[in-house]
Motif scaffolding. Structure first.
Motif: not given
Length: 835
Positions: A513-531
């Motif tokens: 559905x693309x929700x996973x990409x939206x989650x990844x695109x939202x700042x702060x959802x991923x730790x800096x090591x995964x940016x």
């Protein structure tokens, strides 16, 4: 007429000046059509074709089953993607609260409760059943015959058969999906390092490709160096072609003027010589005529001369007609033209023409050093191109990207091996449990068949007991297997359900559905090591969803990573210094026209002598007026004939003889003196008329030619320099056009072709296909079918126990006996009944 040349010369000079100015302006404003357009260069593509083959699951008969399982899981998990929970889990795992997880996993909790109840109830029921069977309290034969016996037996057998068929379908699907999971696990696990390797290669080859792009600067270099081999001759050929008409016209004028000068001088010399002969002959003729006139007058005046009056009048008119002593002398003009022409104009023009035509070849030799310097400058490579690859942002990012993916790849290998190992265990356990269910199915079918066979043979009690009891026992074996393996079945079902269900609902559904990409695109959802932006060293954050969509369209990394903000390509493609160096070298192309003199000193001296000779100032009308007069006023021949006639008419023989002698003397005078004088007069007339016609124009033409030669010799170097400079700039513009083609190709190659990120989208798509379509769907279908079988074992147990009672012989209590023993109840035939 003497004032005409003085008036026309300035006008001619003014006209020549205007013509030369217009010619120079035309040469200066000339276009570059003589060189032709720049050829189209061909460059070898530097970008490696990156293509990750898409993985797809072939359509099959299990697709409807997969769809059913997905719909079931969508009912189990009604909650949306847990953004806050996943963010906390990725950034601060310790802050995750159990109640939040339970709230999100509510559907799975309900299923866990159901599984727990099953795990508690079924084994307990089995234990109780075993105890009852041990005390013969349940599961025994039917002891009482009643009306509904056949109906109950048929109903139970039907339900048992239907349940068994449902179990059979479920176990077959379970076998198939279990094998499908096992078959897909190996290739899927092997595809993980391949996909990571393709992602690692996504940017690892960029420096080499950029280096290949920079090396193809040699393509325009080679073309320019090839053109420079004949640049001097080519440029001078253009100068020659543009100056040729003017120079050839000038040389033709000089040749024509030289020929006219030669003819005029020859005529003038002939005029002077003829005039001298005429004056000398005129003196002799005058003395001879005087003597003849005196003698004729004496003879014709004698009284005895009869009819001599007319002849006397002719004799008295016998005198010179033309007096060449009165014509002007040309000695001064001849003196000024002494030695003219001293130059051979034909040879001079031929030599100048040869010199002019040889200028392109001479330029090749004289400009060899300049061309060598130009080649040396062209052979240099601009500094920006040298740093094109090393300064590219992905140079350092490629190392970080490769190290990160290599770390992931190396770290994933043990887990992948463990996955394969545990998959083998799961496959074995699945095969065993499916075999158990299949064995239960076999027991039910065999028990039913034996039971039905036993029921159809009531006449033979041995058959009744053997077949019925065997069928019942086999059904009980199936019941025992069902009770015994209920626990491992429900445990395997719930374990695989919990894992596969969460993968489908938490990962696959949000991925699709693309929700996973939206989650990844939202700042702060991923730790800096995964940016990803920090990993690639970009100044701006990029959208993973947008990058994925662009990569699916095979967009280059330049567009996807928005490298315009971190890499100024124009800085490295700036060739202004390179072009300035070439322009400076082209300024060294000089014009050398010293060898072309147009008019030699001797020729110039001849023309100047002609110009100052005064040839046009001679009074040619005076010559013409004398040449038009007869040499002798009286016709000597007619007078001689008249005298002969008078001689015959005279009575005196002496007088007649004297008259005849005078007639003969006149004839001799005419032949010896008059005729040569007339011939000289005709010759003089020819020369005078030729000079009278050509001399004024000749001097005017001489003045014009000298002015043109003077102006042309003064302006020709500047004119040639302008043409050479214009052609040099045209040549330079054409050669720089090759470099412009290269720069345009570099921009297109770097921004549109190098590092096509299709493998990134392909890897993500393949990852979803591997995880969801090839692994999760068969996995979920397996536990779904196994759960199907597990829960249908409950009605199978019930129906098997109930049905088995009807496969035992039916006993009837004897009314004549007081004991509790029973005997077999035999249904008598109708013929054996006694009334």
């Amino acid at each position: 007429m003497a004032r005409t040349p003085g008036l026309l010369a300035p006008l001619l000079g003014l006209g020549l000046g205007l013509m030369l100015a217009l010619s120079l302006r035309g040469a200066q404003a000339a276009d570059c059509g003589s060189l032709g357009p720049a050829a189209r260069l061909t460059f070898t593509p530097a970008a490696r074709d990156r293509w990750l083959a898409p993985r797809t699951r072939a359509p099959g008969p299990l697709d409807h089953l997969y769809g059913t399982v997905r719909r079931f899981l969508s009912i189990v998990q009604l909650n949306p993607f847990p953004t806050e929970l996943v963010r906390a889990l990725l950034n601060e795992p310790a802050s995750v609260k159990v109640d939040e997880v339970v709230r999100y996993e509510a559907g799975y909790v309900v299923c866990a409760v159901i599984a727990g109840l099953y795990l508690l109830v079924v084994p307990t029921a089995g234990l109780c059943f075993c105890c009852c069977r041990g005390h013969r309290s349940c599961g025994g034969p039917v002891k009482t015959e009643h009306k509904e016996l056949a109906c109950e037996r048929g109903t139970l057998m039907t339900f048992l058969l239907l349940t068994t068929l449902v179990l059979l379908i479920g176990v077959v699907c379970a076998f198939v999906t279990n094998q499908r999971v096992h078959e897909h696990t190996g290739p899927s696990v092997e595809a993980v390092p391949e996909t990571l390797l393709s992602l690692r290669d996504l940017v690892s080859d960029i420096p080499q490709e950029l280096q290949a792009v920079a090396q193809q600067f040699s393509v325009p270099q080679s073309r320019v160096l090839e053109d420079l081999d004949g640049v001097a001759k080519s440029l001078w050929s253009t100068v020659h072609s543009q100056l040729r008409s003017t120079v050839h016209e000038m040389l033709a004028s000089l040749l024509s003027l030289g020929q006219a000068l030669q003819v005029s001088v020859d005529h003038l010399r002939a005029l002077n010589a003829t005039l001298g002969e005429l004056r000398e002959g005129q003196q002799d003729l005058d003395r001879a005529i005087l003597m003849h006139r005196e003698r004729l007058q004496d003879l014709l005046q004698e009284p005895s001369c009869q009819g001599c009056a007319e002849a006397l009048s002719q004799a008295r008119a016998l005198e010179l007609g033309a007096d060449f002593g009165q014509v002007p002398h040309v000695d001064d003009v001849l003196h000024r033209l002494k030695g003219v022409p001293g130059a051979n104009f034909s040879s001079m023009v031929q030599e100048e023409n040869s010199t002019f035509n040889s200028l392109p070849q001479l330029a090749s030799l004289r400009l060899a050093d300049v061309v060598a310097e130009l080649k040396k400058a062209v052979a240099q490579q601009p500094g920006g191109l040298k740093a094109l690859a090393s300064a590219f942002p992905s140079w350092e990012a490629a190392s970080r990207w490769g190290q990160a993916l290599e770390k992931v790849e190396n770290g994933s290998r043990p887990y992948l091996q463990e996955v394969q190992r545990y998959e083998n265990y799961r496959w074995i356990v699945g095969c065993v449990l499916c075999s158990v269910v299949l064995l239960v199915v076999v027991c039910n079918l065999v028990g039913l068949n034996l039971g039905i066979w036993g029921l159809s043979a009531w006449q033979d009690r041995s058959h009744l007991e053997a077949k019925g009891r065997t069928g019942a026992r086999i059904l009980m074996i199936g019941v025992g297997l069902s009770f015994f393996f209920a626990v491992p079945l429900i445990l395997l079902v719930f374990a695989t359900f919990l894992v596969g269900g969460n993968v489908q609902t938490l990962v696959c559904r949000s991925w699709e559905s693309g929700e996973l990409y939206e989650f990844v695109d939202t700042p702060g959802n991923l730790p800096s090591s995964m940016n990803l932006s920090q990993l690639l060293g970009l100044k701006k954050s990029i959208s993973i969803l947008l990058a994925y969509q662009q990569c699916r369209e095979r967009a280059p990394l330049w567009k996807v990573l928005q490298l315009n903000d971190s890499y100024d390509l124009d800085t490295y493609l700036d060739m202004s210094q390179y072009e300035a160096s070439l322009k400076a070298k082209f300024q060294n192309l000089r014009v050398d026209m010293e060898s072309l003199t147009l008019l030699s000193p001797a020729g110039l001296q001849d023309l100047q002598a002609l110009q100052s000779s005064g040839l046009g100032n001679i009074q040619y009308p005076g010559f013409l007026s004398q040449t038009q007069r007869p040499v002798v006023n009286t016709s000597v021949e007619k007078l001689a004939r008249d005298l002969e006639g008078l001689a015959h008419a005279q009575g005196s023989s002496v007088l007649g003889k004297q008259l005849q002698e005078e007639a003969q003397g006149l004839r001799n005078l005419y032949q010896e003196k008059v005729l040569p004088q007339q011939s000289l007069v005709a010759k003089l007339n020819t020369s005078v008329r030729a000079l009278a016609f050509s001399a004024p124009n000749l001097q005017l033409e001489t003045s014009g030619v000298l002015d043109r030669v003077s102006h042309l010799k003064e302006e020709l170097p500047a004119w040639a320099a302008r043409i050479l400079r214009n052609e040099s700039m045209c040549f330079l513009a054409r050669e720089l056009g090759y470099f412009s083609q290269y720069l345009a190709w570099v921009r297109e190659e770097v921004t549109q072709h190098i590092a096509t990120c299709q493998p990134l989208a392909g890897a993500l798509d393949n990852g979803r296909v591997i995880l969801c379509d090839m692994m999760a769907d068969p996995w979920n279908a397996f536990w779904f079918c196994l759960a199907w079988c597990t829960f249908f074992l409950v009605p199978s147990i019930i129906f098997a126990i109930k049905t088995s009672k009807y496969f035992h012989p039916i006993w009837k209590r004897l009314s004549s006996s007081s004991s509790e023993d029973t005997q077999l109840f035999h249904i008598p035939r109708v013929t054996s009944l006694k009334l």
